[in-house]
Write a protein that holds these residues in place. Structure first.
Motif, PDB file in Angstrom:
ATOM      1  N   LEU A 143       0.835  -1.197   0.000  1.00  0.00           N
ATOM      2  CA  LEU A 143       0.000   0.000   0.000  1.00  0.00           C
ATOM      3  C   LEU A 143       0.873   1.251   0.000  1.00  0.00           C
ATOM      4  N   ALA A 144       0.589   2.156  -0.915  1.00  0.00           N
ATOM      5  CA  ALA A 144       1.322   3.416  -1.044  1.00  0.00           C
ATOM      6  C   ALA A 144       0.479   4.553  -0.493  1.00  0.00           C
ATOM      7  N   LEU A 145       1.047   5.296   0.457  1.00  0.00           N
ATOM      8  CA  LEU A 145       0.353   6.438   1.038  1.00  0.00           C
ATOM      9  C   LEU A 145       1.250   7.678   0.972  1.00  0.00           C
ATOM     10  N   ASP A 146       0.634   8.804   0.637  1.00  0.00           N
ATOM     11  CA  ASP A 146       1.328  10.094   0.622  1.00  0.00           C
ATOM     12  C   ASP A 146       0.537  11.042   1.512  1.00  0.00           C
ATOM     13  N   GLU A 147       0.923  11.110   2.775  1.00  0.00           N
ATOM     14  CA  GLU A 147       0.217  11.944   3.748  1.00  0.00           C
ATOM     15  C   GLU A 147       0.531  13.425   3.566  1.00  0.00           C
ATOM     16  N   ASP A 148       1.541  13.746   2.771  1.00  0.00           N
ATOM     17  CA  ASP A 148       1.876  15.140   2.504  1.00  0.00           C
ATOM     18  C   ASP A 148       0.970  15.755   1.447  1.00  0.00           C
ATOM     19  N   LEU A 153      -7.073  10.988   0.465  1.00  0.00           N
ATOM     20  CA  LEU A 153      -7.340   9.679  -0.135  1.00  0.00           C
ATOM     21  C   LEU A 153      -7.022   8.514   0.803  1.00  0.00           C
ATOM     22  N   THR A 154      -6.424   8.806   1.949  1.00  0.00           N
ATOM     23  CA  THR A 154      -5.922   7.754   2.835  1.00  0.00           C
ATOM     24  C   THR A 154      -7.017   6.825   3.347  1.00  0.00           C
ATOM     25  N   ALA A 155      -8.122   7.353   3.837  1.00  0.00           N
ATOM     26  CA  ALA A 155      -9.173   6.489   4.404  1.00  0.00           C
ATOM     27  C   ALA A 155      -9.706   5.517   3.356  1.00  0.00           C
ATOM     28  N   ASP A 156      -9.968   5.996   2.151  1.00  0.00           N
ATOM     29  CA  ASP A 156     -10.467   5.113   1.095  1.00  0.00           C
ATOM     30  C   ASP A 156      -9.430   4.060   0.736  1.00  0.00           C
ATOM     31  N   ARG A 157      -8.175   4.476   0.609  1.00  0.00           N
ATOM     32  CA  ARG A 157      -7.114   3.515   0.286  1.00  0.00           C
ATOM     33  C   ARG A 157      -6.968   2.470   1.386  1.00  0.00           C
TER      34      ARG A 157
END
Length: 180
Positions: A143-148, A153-157
């Motif tokens: 899983l790839a997350l970009d919190e910056d 989109l984080t919750a859906d991902r």
């Protein structure tokens, strides 16, 4: 003891926050969360299902706690274990190194016998290069997350990935979806 061990490293708290969201989504009774700063090789032995979370720092560097544990993780026998990974990175500021630490961690666990699940599409991300990208597959190793830049989109991902992980780990329960 839960059936899944989740190990994370975090300097600023983003990876830790994501780790506990994954625990909440999959189930607190199923997932034990461990800060890699406090972990030993023996902590991995008791789990057949493992989730590893690692952020990439600056120009493809490993997060400091993972860096301290790097020689130890290289000694962990992952034979017979199913491993999923999640990584955090900055796809715009460090486009040439997006999620490199997750790719490096993937290579270690794969070399040490793990069956890796949880691959994630590269679509929806803008980056130049990543050690976490599976060549020719349009997938990341986890899983790839970009919190910056894509925190929205984080919750859906997370919801989609946790659903995928529950299936790939062979869990009988469905995840508890997070509020978006």
């Amino acid at each position: 003891m839960a059936s899944i061990g989740l190990f994370f490293g975090s300097d600023e708290g983003n990876s830790e926050r994501i780790a506990y969201k994954i625990q909440q989504c999959i189930g607190e009774h199923l997932v034990d969360v461990h800060d890699i700063a406090d972990a030993t090789e023996l902590d991995f032995v008791v789990y057949d299902k493992i989730i590893l979370g690692i952020p990439t720092w600056d120009f493809g560097q490993i997060q400091s706690d993972w860096d301290d544990f790097w020689n130890d993780i290289d000694e962990v026998d992952f034979s017979g274990k199913t491993v999923a990974l999640f990584g955090l990175g900055d796809q715009y500021g460090y486009s040439d190194y997006f999620l490199d630490a997750m790719g490096m961690l993937h290579d270690v666990v794969l070399k040490n016998g793990a069956r890796v699940v949880g691959h994630w599409p590269t679509k929806g991300y803008e980056f130049t290069s990543s050690k976490a990208e599976i060549s020719g597959a349009d997938l990341f190793v986890g899983l790839a997350l970009d919190e910056d830049h894509q925190e929205y989109l984080t919750a859906d991902r997370l919801n989609r990935w946790c659903t995928q992980i529950c299936t790939e780990f062979g869990l009988d329960e469905s995840p508890k979806l997070l509020d978006e």
